[in-house]
Design an enzyme around this catalytic site. Structure first.
Site, PDB file in Angstrom:
ATOM      1  N   ASP A   1       0.929  -1.445   0.133  1.00 43.01           N
ATOM      2  CA  ASP A   1       0.053  -0.113  -0.083  1.00 43.01           C
ATOM      3  C   ASP A   1       0.719   1.261   0.002  1.00 43.01           C
ATOM      4  O   ASP A   1       0.605   2.307  -0.576  1.00 43.01           O
ATOM      5  CB  ASP A   1      -1.121  -0.034   1.188  1.00 43.01           C
ATOM      6  CG  ASP A   1      -0.174  -0.183   2.587  1.00 43.01           C
ATOM      7  OD1 ASP A   1       0.820  -0.422   2.706  1.00 43.01           O
ATOM      8  OD2 ASP A   1      -0.839   0.444   3.529  1.00 43.01           O
ATOM      9  N   ASP A  36       1.211  -9.850   4.092  1.00 44.78           N
ATOM     10  CA  ASP A  36       0.084  -9.374   4.975  1.00 44.78           C
ATOM     11  C   ASP A  36      -1.044  -9.747   4.014  1.00 44.78           C
ATOM     12  O   ASP A  36      -2.335  -9.846   4.801  1.00 44.78           O
ATOM     13  CB  ASP A  36       0.184  -8.162   5.379  1.00 44.78           C
ATOM     14  CG  ASP A  36       1.296  -7.705   6.144  1.00 44.78           C
ATOM     15  OD1 ASP A  36       2.124  -8.374   6.644  1.00 44.78           O
ATOM     16  OD2 ASP A  36       1.808  -6.289   6.110  1.00 44.78           O
ATOM     17  N   MET A  78       3.143 -11.871  11.795  1.00 45.85           N
ATOM     18  CA  MET A  78       3.076 -10.570  11.016  1.00 45.85           C
ATOM     19  C   MET A  78       1.721 -10.328  10.722  1.00 45.85           C
ATOM     20  O   MET A  78       0.872 -11.091  10.851  1.00 45.85           O
ATOM     21  CB  MET A  78       4.385 -10.353  10.391  1.00 45.85           C
ATOM     22  CG  MET A  78       5.428 -10.152  10.843  1.00 45.85           C
ATOM     23  SD  MET A  78       6.776  -9.731   9.459  1.00 45.85           S
ATOM     24  CE  MET A  78       8.141  -9.097  10.239  1.00 45.85           C
ATOM     25  N   GLY A  79       1.487  -9.245  10.032  1.00 46.15           N
ATOM     26  CA  GLY A  79       0.199  -9.174   9.384  1.00 46.15           C
ATOM     27  C   GLY A  79      -0.254  -7.545   9.477  1.00 46.15           C
ATOM     28  O   GLY A  79      -1.354  -7.426   8.907  1.00 46.15           O
ATOM     29  N   GLU A  84       0.052  -9.754  15.207  1.00 48.48           N
ATOM     30  CA  GLU A  84       0.825  -8.567  15.969  1.00 48.48           C
ATOM     31  C   GLU A  84      -0.245  -7.516  15.791  1.00 48.48           C
ATOM     32  O   GLU A  84       0.079  -6.808  16.887  1.00 48.48           O
ATOM     33  CB  GLU A  84       1.942  -8.054  14.985  1.00 48.48           C
ATOM     34  CG  GLU A  84       1.581  -7.596  13.770  1.00 48.48           C
ATOM     35  CD  GLU A  84       2.870  -7.266  12.880  1.00 48.48           C
ATOM     36  OE1 GLU A  84       4.047  -7.588  13.265  1.00 48.48           O
ATOM     37  OE2 GLU A  84       2.720  -6.854  11.596  1.00 48.48           O
ATOM     38  N   ARG A  92       4.805 -19.720  27.040  1.00 48.25           N
ATOM     39  CA  ARG A  92       6.020 -18.979  26.371  1.00 48.25           C
ATOM     40  C   ARG A  92       5.581 -18.370  25.268  1.00 48.25           C
ATOM     41  O   ARG A  92       4.321 -18.641  24.546  1.00 48.25           O
ATOM     42  CB  ARG A  92       6.901 -20.297  25.749  1.00 48.25           C
ATOM     43  CG  ARG A  92       7.575 -21.197  26.861  1.00 48.25           C
ATOM     44  CD  ARG A  92       8.942 -20.097  27.565  1.00 48.25           C
ATOM     45  NE  ARG A  92       9.555 -21.002  28.317  1.00 48.25           N
ATOM     46  CZ  ARG A  92       9.377 -21.295  29.666  1.00 48.25           C
ATOM     47  NH1 ARG A  92       8.016 -20.652  30.132  1.00 48.25           N
ATOM     48  NH2 ARG A  92       9.956 -21.996  30.437  1.00 48.25           N
ATOM     49  N   HIS A  94      10.758 -11.543  10.736  1.00 48.78           N
ATOM     50  CA  HIS A  94      11.104 -11.278   9.522  1.00 48.78           C
ATOM     51  C   HIS A  94      11.370 -12.881   8.769  1.00 48.78           C
ATOM     52  O   HIS A  94      11.536 -12.738   7.648  1.00 48.78           O
ATOM     53  CB  HIS A  94      11.888 -10.495   9.458  1.00 48.78           C
ATOM     54  CG  HIS A  94      11.855  -9.250   9.726  1.00 48.78           C
ATOM     55  ND1 HIS A  94      11.771  -8.660  11.149  1.00 48.78           N
ATOM     56  CD2 HIS A  94      11.417  -7.994   8.701  1.00 48.78           C
ATOM     57  CE1 HIS A  94      11.154  -7.221  10.927  1.00 48.78           C
ATOM     58  NE2 HIS A  94      11.081  -7.027   9.728  1.00 48.78           N
ATOM     59  N   ARG A 119       9.206 -13.413   5.976  1.00 49.41           N
ATOM     60  CA  ARG A 119       9.472 -12.589   4.789  1.00 49.41           C
ATOM     61  C   ARG A 119      10.429 -13.475   4.074  1.00 49.41           C
ATOM     62  O   ARG A 119      10.669 -12.783   2.758  1.00 49.41           O
ATOM     63  CB  ARG A 119       9.759 -11.216   5.130  1.00 49.41           C
ATOM     64  CG  ARG A 119       8.549 -10.437   5.670  1.00 49.41           C
ATOM     65  CD  ARG A 119       8.572  -9.201   5.138  1.00 49.41           C
ATOM     66  NE  ARG A 119       9.532  -8.333   5.030  1.00 49.41           N
ATOM     67  CZ  ARG A 119       9.905  -7.176   5.734  1.00 49.41           C
ATOM     68  NH1 ARG A 119       8.944  -6.792   6.563  1.00 49.41           N
ATOM     69  NH2 ARG A 119      10.882  -6.388   5.425  1.00 49.41           N
TER      70      ARG A 119
HETATM   71  O1  F6P Z   1       4.217  -5.335   5.551  1.00 47.55           O
HETATM   72  C1  F6P Z   1       5.023  -6.362   5.854  1.00 47.55           C
HETATM   73  C2  F6P Z   1       5.525  -6.426   7.258  1.00 47.55           C
HETATM   74  O2  F6P Z   1       6.385  -7.623   7.384  1.00 47.55           O
HETATM   75  C3  F6P Z   1       4.476  -6.665   8.171  1.00 47.55           C
HETATM   76  O3  F6P Z   1       3.949  -7.560   8.601  1.00 47.55           O
HETATM   77  C4  F6P Z   1       5.211  -5.843   9.635  1.00 47.55           C
HETATM   78  O4  F6P Z   1       4.564  -5.300  10.572  1.00 47.55           O
HETATM   79  C5  F6P Z   1       6.306  -4.829   8.833  1.00 47.55           C
HETATM   80  O5  F6P Z   1       6.249  -5.246   7.492  1.00 47.55           O
HETATM   81  C6  F6P Z   1       7.662  -4.861   9.635  1.00 47.55           C
HETATM   82  O6  F6P Z   1       8.206  -3.750   9.059  1.00 47.55           O
HETATM   83  P1  F6P Z   1       9.636  -3.785   9.083  1.00 47.55           P
HETATM   84  O7  F6P Z   1      10.490  -4.742   7.996  1.00 47.55           O
HETATM   85  O8  F6P Z   1      10.007  -2.289   8.875  1.00 47.55           O
HETATM   86  O9  F6P Z   1      10.107  -4.245  10.495  1.00 47.55           O
END
Ligand code: F6P
Length: 364
Positions: free
Chosen positions: A119, A143, A185-186, A238, A282, A288, A291
């Site tokens: 976005d 996301d 994440m998300g 998150e 826990r 990341h 990703r």
């Molecule tokens: O938009 C992708 C994302 O991985 C989100 O899920 C997460 O909140 C954010 O980017 C994390 O951003 P950064 O890479 O700046 O830590």
């Protein structure tokens, strides 16, 4: 097909995700076959601001279909209309550097630009389209929260990674009779938590769209212990928050036009459960890892189809549009329609009812 434009640029913006290279490859190979020149802009819009780019040839994009990340680099802090520069007092001030970007675009001899991003990247693109740049957008994000498209590449890979992690947590949770809270994440959408949670049979799924009651989550954990299932797996997006509560913010990145980074929900929930219900808990933050890695075959296919459609839009001179998938078909919509919107999980999304039917608790 008649050649109308001769030289195009391509960039990847925002947080990276698996499948970006597959799009770069698809666009570049299709363009080279059509005898177009392709220029790779480095580090997203930052490369246009700082005038950093390089030619892309066949060998540059060969062998990258299955490789995660982006060969061009990316940046989630460089919106040309809101570019943060040091204010000289230890802080940051946002500047509109679109004139500089337009100048560098023309200096590089670009006649059109493909921007691959989420976005933030599409909002930036919309503001460059206003300045006359010929742009085609390709949506990406783990996301899956981009408005106008029912799916983005990167999401399937992240779901796969998250589900594998949840599966692994299952065995250790069972061995130690613990509550394991896994943070996913998300951002403000629960697609990743919901899909990974359902895929791995999580007992509790917490997502931003469904505010949760801590009491109900704890009751679910205690019930499982009473019934002899001495462990509980919680998949927490998150962006999830308690009823009437605030989302938990991990940090503010002041140099970013979208400065809020969410994080901390797993620690919060695990601590509450341990302190209130005396169940050993826990918190695990997947971060990341979600990703990274090679895109799944699904994401390779989607990224290739999206990339080729972007090329078709360029050839048809249908600029200012973003590739989308709607009702299973690849199409496009105006980039301006996407800017500033978020696609969250609708309350009547069928998977929520299916998850409830198999006993998943959403804490509501
Ligand atoms: O938009 C992708 C994302 O991985 C989100 O899920 C997460 O909140 C954010 O980017 C994390 O951003 P950064 O890479 O700046 O830590």
């Amino acid at each position: 097909m008649a050649k109308k434009i001769g030289r195009i640029g391509i960039l990847t913006g925002g947080g990276d995700c698996p499948g970006l290279n597959a799009v770069i490859r698809a666009v570049t190979k299709a363009a080279l076959s059509g005898r177009l020149e392709v220029v790779g802009i480095e580090d997203g819009y930052l490369g246009l601001i700082e005038d950093r780019h390089r030619p892309l040839g066949y060998l540059d994009v060969s062998g990258i279909l299955t490789v995660g990340g982006t060969i061009l680099g990316s940046c989630n802090k460089a919106d040309p209309a809101k570019y943060a520069v040091p204010d000289g007092k230890g802080g940051w001030v946002l500047r509109d550097v679109r004139d500089q970007v337009v100048e560098h675009y023309h200096q590089a001899g670009l006649e059109a630009l493909v921007v691959i991003g989420g976005d933030g990247t599409m909002s930036g693109a919309a503001k460059l389209v206003e300045r006359g740049l010929k742009i085609v957008g390709v949506p990406k994000t783990i996301d899956n929260d981009l408005w106008g498209t029912e799916i983005t590449f990167g999401h399937d890979t992240a779901v796969t990674t998250a589900a594998e992690a949840l599966d692994k947590v299952h065995t250790t949770a069972s061995s130690h009779h613990r509550v394991m809270v896994v943070e996913l994440m998300g951002r403000y959408a629960g697609w990743l938590a919901l899909h990974a949670g359902v895929a791995s049979g999580a007992d509790v799924i917490l997502m931003p769209e469904i505010p949760f009651s801590m009491e109900k989550v704890i009751a679910k954990c205690l019930e499982r212990h009473r019934r002899g299932r001495g462990f509980t797996i919680i998949a927490a997006g998150e962006g999830a928050a308690r009823v009437g509560g605030e989302r938990i913010v991990d940090k503010i990145v002041e140099s970013s036009p979208d400065p809020i980074r969410l994080g901390g929900i797993a620690k919060y929930v695990a601590t509450q459960i341990e302190e209130t219900a005396n169940l050993e808990s826990r918190a695990i933050v997947l971060g990341h890892v979600q990703r990274g890695g090679a895109p799944t075959p699904h994401d390779r296919v989607l990224a290739t189809a999206f990339g080729y459609h972007a090329f078709e839009l360029l050839m048809a001179e249908r600029f200012g549009r973003m590739v989308v998938q709607q009702n299973g078909r690849i199409d496009s919509i105006p980039i301006a329609d996407v800017a500033g919107k978020v696609r969250i999980v609708p309350p009547d999304y069928p998977l929520i009812a299916a998850a409830r039917a198999v006993g998943t608790c959403f804490g509501d």
